[in-house]
Design an enzyme around this catalytic site. Sequence first.
Site, mmCIF file in Angstrom:
data_model
loop_
_atom_site.group_PDB
_atom_site.id
_atom_site.type_symbol
_atom_site.label_atom_id
_atom_site.label_comp_id
_atom_site.label_asym_id
_atom_site.label_seq_id
_atom_site.Cartn_x
_atom_site.Cartn_y
_atom_site.Cartn_z
ATOM 1 N N GLY A 77 38.375 31.778 49.705
ATOM 2 C CA GLY A 77 37.572 33.123 49.481
ATOM 3 C C GLY A 77 36.374 33.091 50.286
ATOM 4 O O GLY A 77 35.825 32.223 50.570
ATOM 5 N N TRP B 279 30.426 36.023 46.969
ATOM 6 C CA TRP B 279 29.418 34.720 46.842
ATOM 7 C C TRP B 279 30.612 33.154 47.247
ATOM 8 O O TRP B 279 29.550 32.281 47.202
ATOM 9 C CB TRP B 279 30.238 35.201 44.834
ATOM 10 N N PHE C 173 39.850 35.598 53.522
ATOM 11 C CA PHE C 173 41.367 36.900 53.936
ATOM 12 C C PHE C 173 41.251 37.431 55.239
ATOM 13 O O PHE C 173 39.674 38.593 55.119
ATOM 14 C CB PHE C 173 40.661 37.795 52.279
ATOM 15 N N ALA D 148 24.282 36.651 44.699
ATOM 16 C CA ALA D 148 24.516 35.691 45.829
ATOM 17 C C ALA D 148 23.543 35.906 46.454
ATOM 18 O O ALA D 148 23.293 35.124 47.169
ATOM 19 C CB ALA D 148 25.935 35.991 46.114
ATOM 20 N N LYS E 158 30.208 38.883 30.503
ATOM 21 C CA LYS E 158 29.234 39.207 30.441
ATOM 22 C C LYS E 158 29.257 41.371 31.512
ATOM 23 O O LYS E 158 28.269 42.205 31.894
ATOM 24 C CB LYS E 158 27.952 38.775 30.949
ATOM 25 N N ARG F 30 26.020 44.237 40.419
ATOM 26 C CA ARG F 30 26.423 45.479 41.429
ATOM 27 C C ARG F 30 27.649 46.117 40.510
ATOM 28 O O ARG F 30 28.321 47.446 40.754
ATOM 29 C CB ARG F 30 28.130 44.902 42.187
ATOM 30 N N LYS G 202 33.758 43.617 45.617
ATOM 31 C CA LYS G 202 34.758 43.931 44.433
ATOM 32 C C LYS G 202 34.197 43.660 42.997
ATOM 33 O O LYS G 202 33.484 42.648 42.827
ATOM 34 C CB LYS G 202 35.913 43.129 44.702
HETATM 35 N N1 LIG Z 1 28.306 38.410 44.129
HETATM 36 C C1 LIG Z 1 28.212 37.732 43.537
HETATM 37 O O1 LIG Z 1 26.472 37.921 43.207
HETATM 38 C C2 LIG Z 1 28.828 37.094 42.498
HETATM 39 C C3 LIG Z 1 30.393 36.454 42.232
HETATM 40 N N2 LIG Z 1 30.989 36.210 41.310
HETATM 41 C C4 LIG Z 1 32.290 35.988 41.443
HETATM 42 O O2 LIG Z 1 32.842 35.709 42.149
HETATM 43 C C5 LIG Z 1 33.617 35.804 42.030
HETATM 44 C C6 LIG Z 1 34.199 36.670 43.669
HETATM 45 O O3 LIG Z 1 33.313 37.388 44.232
HETATM 46 P P1 LIG Z 1 32.651 37.707 45.570
HETATM 47 O O4 LIG Z 1 32.397 36.290 47.052
HETATM 48 O O5 LIG Z 1 31.366 38.164 45.920
HETATM 49 O O6 LIG Z 1 33.784 38.750 46.238
HETATM 50 P P2 LIG Z 1 33.134 39.887 46.892
HETATM 51 O O7 LIG Z 1 32.817 40.888 45.860
HETATM 52 O O8 LIG Z 1 32.912 40.197 48.055
HETATM 53 O O9 LIG Z 1 34.755 40.709 46.956
HETATM 54 C C7 LIG Z 1 35.294 40.658 48.647
HETATM 55 C C8 LIG Z 1 36.391 39.812 49.040
HETATM 56 O O10 LIG Z 1 37.558 39.985 48.372
HETATM 57 C C9 LIG Z 1 38.758 39.316 49.149
HETATM 58 N N3 LIG Z 1 39.741 40.301 49.286
HETATM 59 C C10 LIG Z 1 39.646 41.472 49.755
HETATM 60 N N4 LIG Z 1 41.635 42.107 49.229
HETATM 61 C C11 LIG Z 1 42.129 40.403 49.403
HETATM 62 C C12 LIG Z 1 43.507 39.982 48.878
HETATM 63 N N5 LIG Z 1 44.199 41.223 48.434
HETATM 64 N N6 LIG Z 1 43.718 39.293 48.866
HETATM 65 C C13 LIG Z 1 42.528 38.130 48.800
HETATM 66 N N7 LIG Z 1 40.703 38.740 48.632
HETATM 67 C C14 LIG Z 1 41.025 40.014 48.800
HETATM 68 C C15 LIG Z 1 37.812 40.242 50.674
HETATM 69 O O11 LIG Z 1 38.262 38.934 52.201
HETATM 70 C C16 LIG Z 1 36.861 39.039 49.992
HETATM 71 O O12 LIG Z 1 36.695 37.471 50.556
HETATM 72 C C17 LIG Z 1 34.175 37.429 41.771
HETATM 73 O O13 LIG Z 1 34.714 36.674 40.882
HETATM 74 C C18 LIG Z 1 32.609 37.688 41.118
HETATM 75 O O14 LIG Z 1 32.623 38.348 40.106
HETATM 76 C C19 LIG Z 1 30.212 35.010 40.816
HETATM 77 C C20 LIG Z 1 29.062 34.956 40.671
HETATM 78 C C21 LIG Z 1 28.446 35.786 41.834
HETATM 79 O O1 LIG Z 2 28.432 37.187 38.273
HETATM 80 C C1 LIG Z 2 26.897 37.653 39.416
HETATM 81 C C2 LIG Z 2 25.449 37.262 39.562
HETATM 82 O O2 LIG Z 2 25.585 36.095 37.915
HETATM 83 C C3 LIG Z 2 27.181 39.310 40.034
HETATM 84 O O3 LIG Z 2 27.996 40.131 39.056
HETATM 85 P P1 LIG Z 2 27.825 41.013 39.778
HETATM 86 O O4 LIG Z 2 29.384 40.997 40.504
HETATM 87 O O5 LIG Z 2 27.791 43.177 38.642
HETATM 88 O O6 LIG Z 2 26.769 41.397 41.024
#
Ligand SMILES: NC(=O)C1=CN([C@@H]2O[C@H](COP(=O)(O)OP(=O)(O)OC[C@H]3O[C@@H](n4cnc5c(N)ncnc54)[C@H](O)[C@@H]3O)[C@@H](O)[C@H]2O)C=CC1
Ligand SMILES: O=C(CO)COP(=O)(O)O
Length: 374
Positions: free
Chosen positions: A41, A45, A72, A185, A237, A301, A330
Amino acid sequence: MAPALDAQEVSNGGETLTLSQPHHNWLNNNASHRSKVTVIGGGNWGSVAAKLIASNTLKLTSFHDEVRMWVFEETLPSGEKLTDVINRTNENVKYLRGIKLGKNVVADPDLENAVKDANMLVFVTPHQFMEGICKRLVGKIKRDTEAISLVKGMEVKMDGPRMISSLISKQLGINCSVLMGANIANEIAVGKFSEATVGYRENREVAEKWVQLFSTPYFVVTAVQDIEGVELCGTLKNVVAIAAGFVDGLEMGNNTKAAIMRLGLREMKAFSKLLFPSVKDSTFFESCGVADLITTCLGGRNRKVAEAFAKNGGKRSFDELEAEMLQGQKLQGVSTAGEVYEVLSHRGWLELFPLFSTVHEISTGRLPPSAIVE
Ligand SMILES: NC(=O)C1=CN([C@@H]2O[C@H](COP(=O)(O)OP(=O)(O)OC[C@H]3O[C@@H](n4cnc5c(N)ncnc54)[C@H](O)[C@@H]3O)[C@@H](O)[C@H]2O)C=CC1
Ligand SMILES: O=C(CO)COP(=O)(O)O
């Protein structure tokens, strides 16, 4: 789950530890036995996780320096491929602009190639893509691999809810821990202090290895033996954060938002314990619990997009607002509310969870945003 093969005793600073064979290699600092990490990924994050890990693999002799990051693939408006730009500039210009990831992070668009040498897999993609990713990885993973999921979300199947760590374990036949916490993140990317919680099932040594891989002076990680509790906190949450966003959009003030957070925490705990009676009360006081709930309801977000949804009186859909406001990132809260609703209605629990069910009914347009406080 990793098979418990012949247990071995090894000495670790005078203390005798009993380890099962698959984890034995992890304690061996011999270069040929160094652990190799792949992050699956490359979103917001995912990129920060790769950066944290890469700063540690350079310092710790039990890991290979290089950290592979499966991304991706997408084509940027410039016509270049995202992975080419990441590898040329050392920056994920789409999902984490302005932050150097570390020269030892290598972006790879080929999932199979990215995992082929790894024995530590960090899953961090939006949860809706995890089933497809796991299917592609069946039979491609080394036997003694350990995984950790940073993914906040769950799946609902005919036979009931399934956490993402179980999806990984079951599909790939490997043990999977989780890491969740108050972890926006963009804040961690610039070195602002935060904490996180590793949830593990049985093996404390494995959990400690993950703690070692992620910890920095500004990212403090604690391990607890409550994988379902940690993962459900991180997942649920996001539903409460949608409710907090509605309250912000309706300009109802901090007291109302605090009430939503309190009720939300109560439903998080009740839902988790109904699904998994083993979930511990103490987990809700770790970073993955109350701290993540607070930070997401203040600055996440999910909150931000839900605020815009309520400001527009529910007339613009979440999908439209997500695409416009997050540019490829997302939301997890809206789909999680739908998944939770399915579990609640299937089990006859809807009336026990008014906040969770109302969030789903508002998000799908069945109720107006103001219903959140009714
Ligand atoms: N961003 C943050 O602050 C935090 C996020 N998380 C969790 O981490 C996980 C990942 O979040 P993020 O890295 O922020 O992702 P993101 O919200 O930035 O999502 C975009 C990602 O999805 C990918 N994507 C889009 N279409 C796709 C497909 N068809 N197949 C596979 N990948 C595809 C994109 O390439 C990109 O890497 C989520 O479950 C989120 O809740 C947890 C803590 C903090
Ligand atoms: O999980 C998160 C912080 O710990 C990020 O939350 P959001 O996807 O709402 O930005």
